[in-house]
Scaffold this active site. Structure first.
Site, PDB file in Angstrom:
ATOM      1  NE  ARG A 108      18.880  -7.658 -29.256  1.00 11.11           N
ATOM      2  CZ  ARG A 108      18.236  -8.061 -28.173  1.00 11.11           C
ATOM      3  NH1 ARG A 108      18.338  -7.380 -27.054  1.00 11.11           N
ATOM      4  NH2 ARG A 108      17.489  -9.138 -28.188  1.00 11.11           N
ATOM      5  CB  THR A 112      28.095  -9.137 -27.714  1.00  7.99           C
ATOM      6  OG1 THR A 112      27.549  -8.567 -28.925  1.00  7.99           O
ATOM      7  CG2 THR A 112      29.292  -9.995 -28.065  1.00  7.99           C
ATOM      8  CG  ASP A 204      13.131 -10.951 -33.920  1.00  7.56           C
ATOM      9  OD1 ASP A 204      12.776 -10.019 -34.681  1.00  7.56           O
ATOM     10  OD2 ASP A 204      14.323 -11.269 -33.780  1.00  7.56           O
ATOM     11  CG  ASP A 207      12.422 -12.930 -37.003  1.00  7.54           C
ATOM     12  OD1 ASP A 207      13.028 -12.453 -37.988  1.00  7.54           O
ATOM     13  OD2 ASP A 207      12.957 -13.683 -36.175  1.00  7.54           O
TER      14      ASP A 207
HETATM   15  C1  PRP Z   1      15.510  -5.421 -32.441  1.00  8.27           C
HETATM   16  C2  PRP Z   1      14.675  -4.182 -32.259  1.00  8.27           C
HETATM   17  C3  PRP Z   1      15.687  -3.181 -31.774  1.00  8.27           C
HETATM   18  C4  PRP Z   1      16.608  -4.023 -30.943  1.00  8.27           C
HETATM   19  C5  PRP Z   1      16.299  -3.783 -29.493  1.00  8.27           C
HETATM   20  O1  PRP Z   1      16.208  -5.383 -33.617  1.00  8.27           O
HETATM   21  O2  PRP Z   1      13.987  -3.776 -33.418  1.00  8.27           O
HETATM   22  O3  PRP Z   1      16.378  -2.533 -32.822  1.00  8.27           O
HETATM   23  O4  PRP Z   1      16.354  -5.392 -31.287  1.00  8.27           O
HETATM   24  O5  PRP Z   1      17.181  -4.449 -28.677  1.00  8.27           O
HETATM   25  P1  PRP Z   1      18.202  -3.685 -27.714  1.00  8.27           P
HETATM   26  O6  PRP Z   1      17.418  -2.619 -27.007  1.00  8.27           O
HETATM   27  O7  PRP Z   1      18.673  -4.763 -26.789  1.00  8.27           O
HETATM   28  O8  PRP Z   1      19.315  -3.125 -28.546  1.00  8.27           O
HETATM   29  P2  PRP Z   1      17.171  -6.580 -34.101  1.00  8.27           P
HETATM   30  O9  PRP Z   1      18.563  -6.305 -33.662  1.00  8.27           O
HETATM   31  O10 PRP Z   1      16.584  -7.894 -33.705  1.00  8.27           O
HETATM   32  O11 PRP Z   1      17.168  -6.414 -35.674  1.00  8.27           O
HETATM   33  P3  PRP Z   1      15.972  -6.639 -36.733  1.00  8.27           P
HETATM   34  O12 PRP Z   1      14.968  -5.530 -36.525  1.00  8.27           O
HETATM   35  O13 PRP Z   1      16.666  -6.508 -38.041  1.00  8.27           O
HETATM   36  O14 PRP Z   1      15.379  -7.991 -36.498  1.00  8.27           O
HETATM   37  N1  URA Z   2      14.304  -7.213 -29.991  1.00  9.19           N
HETATM   38  C1  URA Z   2      13.119  -7.805 -30.271  1.00  9.19           C
HETATM   39  O1  URA Z   2      12.696  -7.830 -31.440  1.00  9.19           O
HETATM   40  N2  URA Z   2      12.414  -8.355 -29.269  1.00  9.19           N
HETATM   41  C2  URA Z   2      12.828  -8.319 -28.001  1.00  9.19           C
HETATM   42  O2  URA Z   2      12.109  -8.827 -27.109  1.00  9.19           O
HETATM   43  C3  URA Z   2      14.061  -7.711 -27.708  1.00  9.19           C
HETATM   44  C4  URA Z   2      14.779  -7.162 -28.733  1.00  9.19           C
END
Ligand code: PRP
Ligand code: URA
Length: 213
Positions: A108, A112, A204, A207
């Site tokens: 994400r 945005t 997160d 993380d």
């Molecule tokens: C997180 C999560 C989803 C997304 C959800 O990933 O694992 O993929 O956010 O958010 P949304 O429903 O608003 O799209 P992130 O983009 O943080 O990537 P990461 O797993 O690499 O940390």
């Molecule tokens: N992605 C995450 O990892 N946590 C949230 O709360 C939303 C999106």
């Protein structure tokens, strides 16, 4: 008539899930305990989702006689969304050990909140398989919706989405973009904050799974 946006959402109501979701929410839970709780919840989600798998009849020879048996009608493909979806893979493979895997890399954009794709590799037989998309967080729904679009574009016909925490916005978006997709969730949370994080949430997920805090 008002559409029931929760029609496609199945909350898996289980005492062990409730206990483990609490462990995930706790900010003092360390990476090791976090990962094991994600795995256990994934086990239960896999059992629930697999209740809907189709079977075909087969014959089996026991040491004593020939009898009727069953085999899965379709191949199962797990598709974790990188990174956090990887944490769910082990738990699903314990229940469906012969599943194949695809991977979708989405991140994400922090401003945005829209997902950027950085990796996509899927088995060739998506169109003949039952596909389970794995991502612990359904927040705005942008990532899950984009992932489902990729899978459909590559021929997937039967897709379900498994998550740990779902927010109403994400459920609504998936219902609008992909009305035929069923969502299985371990918890339904209240709302998103201004940064698109789920409340009460767990922070997160990537993380916390990989210790990159
Ligand atoms: C997180 C999560 C989803 C997304 C959800 O990933 O694992 O993929 O956010 O958010 P949304 O429903 O608003 O799209 P992130 O983009 O943080 O990537 P990461 O797993 O690499 O940390
Ligand atoms: N992605 C995450 O990892 N946590 C949230 O709360 C939303 C999106």
């Amino acid at each position: 008539m008002k559409k029931d946006i929760y029609k496609n959402f199945k909350l898996i109501d289980h005492p062990l899930i409730k206990k483990d979701i609490t462990i995930l929410r706790d900010k003092n839970t360390n990476t090791e305990i976090f990962r094991s709780a994600v795995s256990r919840i994934s086990n239960i989600l896999a059992v629930e989702i697999s209740k809907n798998f189709s079977l075909s009849g087969t014959k089996v020879q026991t040491p004593l006689e020939r009898t009727n048996g069953f085999e899965l009608k379709q191949e199962i493909i797990l598709v974790p969304v990188l990174r956090a979806g990887l944490g769910m893979v082990d738990g699903f493979l314990q229940i469906i050990p012969d599943a194949s895997l695809g991977h979708i890399g989405l991140e994400r954009d922090e401003k945005t909140l829209r997902p950027n794709e950085y990796y996509l590799k899927t088995p060739g037989n998506l169109n003949r398989a039952e596909v389970i998309l794995l991502d612990p967080m359904l927040a705005t729904g942008g990532s899950a919706s984009a992932a489902i679009s990729f899978l459909k574009k590559r021929g997937a016909k039967k897709v379900v989405f498994a998550c740990l925490l779902a927010a109403p916005d994400g459920i609504k978006k998936l219902f609008k973009d992909h009305p035929g997709i069923k969502i299985f969730g371990a918890a339904l949370d209240r709302q998103l904050n201004k940064k698109g994080y789920i409340l009460p949430g767990l922070g997160d997920a990537g993380d916390r799974t990989f210790g990159t805090i």
